[in-house]
Design a protein around this motif. Structure first.
Motif, mmCIF file in Angstrom:
data_model
loop_
_atom_site.group_PDB
_atom_site.id
_atom_site.type_symbol
_atom_site.label_atom_id
_atom_site.label_comp_id
_atom_site.label_asym_id
_atom_site.label_seq_id
_atom_site.Cartn_x
_atom_site.Cartn_y
_atom_site.Cartn_z
ATOM 1 N N VAL A 2 0.834 -1.128 -0.072
ATOM 2 C CA VAL A 2 0.037 0.067 -0.009
ATOM 3 C C VAL A 2 1.017 1.154 0.134
ATOM 4 C CG1 VAL A 2 -1.833 1.309 1.445
ATOM 5 C CG2 VAL A 2 -2.081 -1.079 1.037
ATOM 6 N N GLU A 3 1.898 1.417 0.807
ATOM 7 C CA GLU A 3 2.815 2.548 1.106
ATOM 8 C C GLU A 3 3.433 2.589 -0.265
ATOM 9 O OE1 GLU A 3 2.690 0.185 2.991
ATOM 10 O OE2 GLU A 3 2.136 1.120 4.967
ATOM 11 N N ALA A 4 3.884 1.472 -1.138
ATOM 12 C CA ALA A 4 4.565 1.489 -2.457
ATOM 13 C C ALA A 4 3.608 2.292 -3.467
ATOM 14 C CB ALA A 4 5.022 0.313 -2.985
ATOM 15 N N ILE A 5 2.614 1.970 -3.475
ATOM 16 C CA ILE A 5 1.559 2.570 -4.606
ATOM 17 C C ILE A 5 1.171 4.065 -4.019
ATOM 18 C CG2 ILE A 5 -0.912 2.355 -5.500
ATOM 19 C CD1 ILE A 5 -0.786 -0.737 -4.732
ATOM 20 N N SER A 6 1.115 4.266 -2.724
ATOM 21 C CA SER A 6 1.013 5.543 -2.409
ATOM 22 C C SER A 6 1.737 6.640 -2.606
ATOM 23 C CB SER A 6 0.478 5.438 -0.839
ATOM 24 O OG SER A 6 -0.377 4.784 -0.579
ATOM 25 N N ILE A 7 3.020 6.388 -2.333
ATOM 26 C CA ILE A 7 4.285 7.400 -2.554
ATOM 27 C C ILE A 7 5.059 7.138 -3.672
ATOM 28 C CG2 ILE A 7 4.099 7.621 0.120
ATOM 29 C CD1 ILE A 7 6.657 5.999 0.335
ATOM 30 N N SER A 8 5.017 5.919 -4.500
ATOM 31 C CA SER A 8 6.127 5.845 -5.517
ATOM 32 C C SER A 8 5.400 6.263 -7.012
ATOM 33 C CB SER A 8 6.696 4.473 -5.534
ATOM 34 O OG SER A 8 6.996 4.038 -4.315
ATOM 35 N N ASP A 9 6.395 6.422 -7.831
ATOM 36 C CA ASP A 9 6.080 6.637 -9.334
ATOM 37 C C ASP A 9 6.269 5.284 -9.996
ATOM 38 O OD1 ASP A 9 5.510 9.360 -9.104
ATOM 39 O OD2 ASP A 9 7.609 9.807 -9.378
ATOM 40 N N LYS A 10 7.148 4.350 -9.559
ATOM 41 C CA LYS A 10 7.400 3.006 -10.068
ATOM 42 C C LYS A 10 7.312 2.148 -8.986
ATOM 43 C CE LYS A 10 9.827 4.633 -13.994
ATOM 44 N NZ LYS A 10 9.784 4.146 -15.340
ATOM 45 N N VAL A 11 6.919 0.781 -9.027
ATOM 46 C CA VAL A 11 7.104 -0.325 -8.170
ATOM 47 C C VAL A 11 7.701 -1.411 -9.047
ATOM 48 C CG1 VAL A 11 5.960 -1.807 -7.049
ATOM 49 C CG2 VAL A 11 5.073 0.284 -6.783
ATOM 50 N N ALA A 12 8.615 -1.868 -8.537
ATOM 51 C CA ALA A 12 9.382 -3.121 -9.139
ATOM 52 C C ALA A 12 8.997 -4.598 -8.498
ATOM 53 C CB ALA A 12 11.044 -3.203 -9.119
ATOM 54 N N ILE A 13 8.704 -5.365 -8.978
ATOM 55 C CA ILE A 13 8.326 -6.643 -8.573
ATOM 56 C C ILE A 13 9.666 -7.796 -8.630
ATOM 57 C CG2 ILE A 13 6.901 -8.796 -8.524
ATOM 58 C CD1 ILE A 13 5.629 -6.165 -7.588
ATOM 59 N N LEU A 14 10.075 -8.122 -7.567
ATOM 60 C CA LEU A 14 11.436 -8.823 -7.416
ATOM 61 C C LEU A 14 10.897 -10.519 -7.540
ATOM 62 C CD1 LEU A 14 13.332 -7.108 -5.171
ATOM 63 C CD2 LEU A 14 13.323 -7.004 -7.738
ATOM 64 N N SER A 15 11.716 -11.304 -8.333
ATOM 65 C CA SER A 15 11.674 -12.739 -8.138
ATOM 66 C C SER A 15 12.092 -13.244 -6.965
ATOM 67 C CB SER A 15 12.132 -13.645 -9.293
ATOM 68 O OG SER A 15 13.275 -13.398 -9.332
ATOM 69 N N LYS A 16 11.881 -14.441 -6.446
ATOM 70 C CA LYS A 16 12.591 -15.257 -5.485
ATOM 71 C C LYS A 16 14.098 -15.318 -5.463
ATOM 72 C CE LYS A 16 8.977 -18.410 -4.185
ATOM 73 N NZ LYS A 16 8.586 -19.857 -3.921
ATOM 74 N N ARG A 17 14.820 -15.456 -4.597
ATOM 75 C CA ARG A 17 16.283 -15.489 -4.319
ATOM 76 C C ARG A 17 16.861 -16.639 -5.644
ATOM 77 N NH1 ARG A 17 17.736 -15.192 1.871
ATOM 78 N NH2 ARG A 17 16.520 -13.351 2.147
ATOM 79 N N PRO A 18 17.730 -16.222 -6.213
ATOM 80 C CA PRO A 18 18.458 -14.962 -6.303
ATOM 81 C C PRO A 18 17.495 -13.935 -7.089
ATOM 82 C CG PRO A 18 19.544 -16.358 -7.840
ATOM 83 C CD PRO A 18 18.438 -17.352 -7.184
ATOM 84 N N ALA A 19 17.498 -12.728 -6.376
ATOM 85 C CA ALA A 19 16.239 -11.833 -6.923
ATOM 86 C C ALA A 19 16.620 -11.402 -8.278
ATOM 87 C CB ALA A 19 16.056 -10.870 -6.003
ATOM 88 N N THR A 20 15.662 -11.285 -9.162
ATOM 89 C CA THR A 20 15.710 -10.634 -10.447
ATOM 90 C C THR A 20 14.389 -9.929 -10.692
ATOM 91 O OG1 THR A 20 14.534 -12.520 -11.781
ATOM 92 C CG2 THR A 20 17.161 -12.455 -11.665
ATOM 93 N N ILE A 21 14.425 -8.650 -11.563
ATOM 94 C CA ILE A 21 13.462 -7.950 -11.584
ATOM 95 C C ILE A 21 12.366 -8.616 -12.602
ATOM 96 C CG2 ILE A 21 12.292 -5.832 -12.488
ATOM 97 C CD1 ILE A 21 15.144 -4.588 -11.593
ATOM 98 N N LYS A 22 11.119 -9.118 -12.336
ATOM 99 C CA LYS A 22 9.987 -9.806 -12.761
ATOM 100 C C LYS A 22 9.436 -8.623 -13.745
ATOM 101 C CE LYS A 22 7.430 -12.572 -10.695
ATOM 102 N NZ LYS A 22 6.296 -13.192 -9.688
ATOM 103 N N ASN A 23 8.995 -7.643 -12.902
ATOM 104 C CA ASN A 23 8.130 -6.542 -13.592
ATOM 105 C C ASN A 23 8.451 -5.181 -12.911
ATOM 106 O OD1 ASN A 23 6.305 -5.737 -15.558
ATOM 107 N ND2 ASN A 23 4.862 -7.448 -15.199
#
Length: 62
Positions: A2-23
């Protein structure tokens, strides 16, 4: 999340470890006046982004 949506212009979703950017999502909440976390939660598109991001986090990876 909720905070990420409320205060950000972009949100990155990470995969499980080892983390990579999913979207990466551009958060575009159109509103009048100063953008504050409490005001952005009342914008109609807020729920749309919440649903999209929740679905991303709720997917089960093998």
């Amino acid at each position: 999340m909720v905070e990420a949506i409320s205060i950000s212009d972009k949100v990155a979703i990470l995969s499980k470890r080892p983390a990579t950017i999913k979207n990466i999502y551009d958060i575009e909440l159109n509103m009048d006046g100063t953008k504050t976390p409490l005001k952005t939660r009342k914008v109609p598109d807020f729920q749309k982004y919440f649903d999209i991001l929740w679905k991303e986090l709720d997917t089960h990876e093998a």
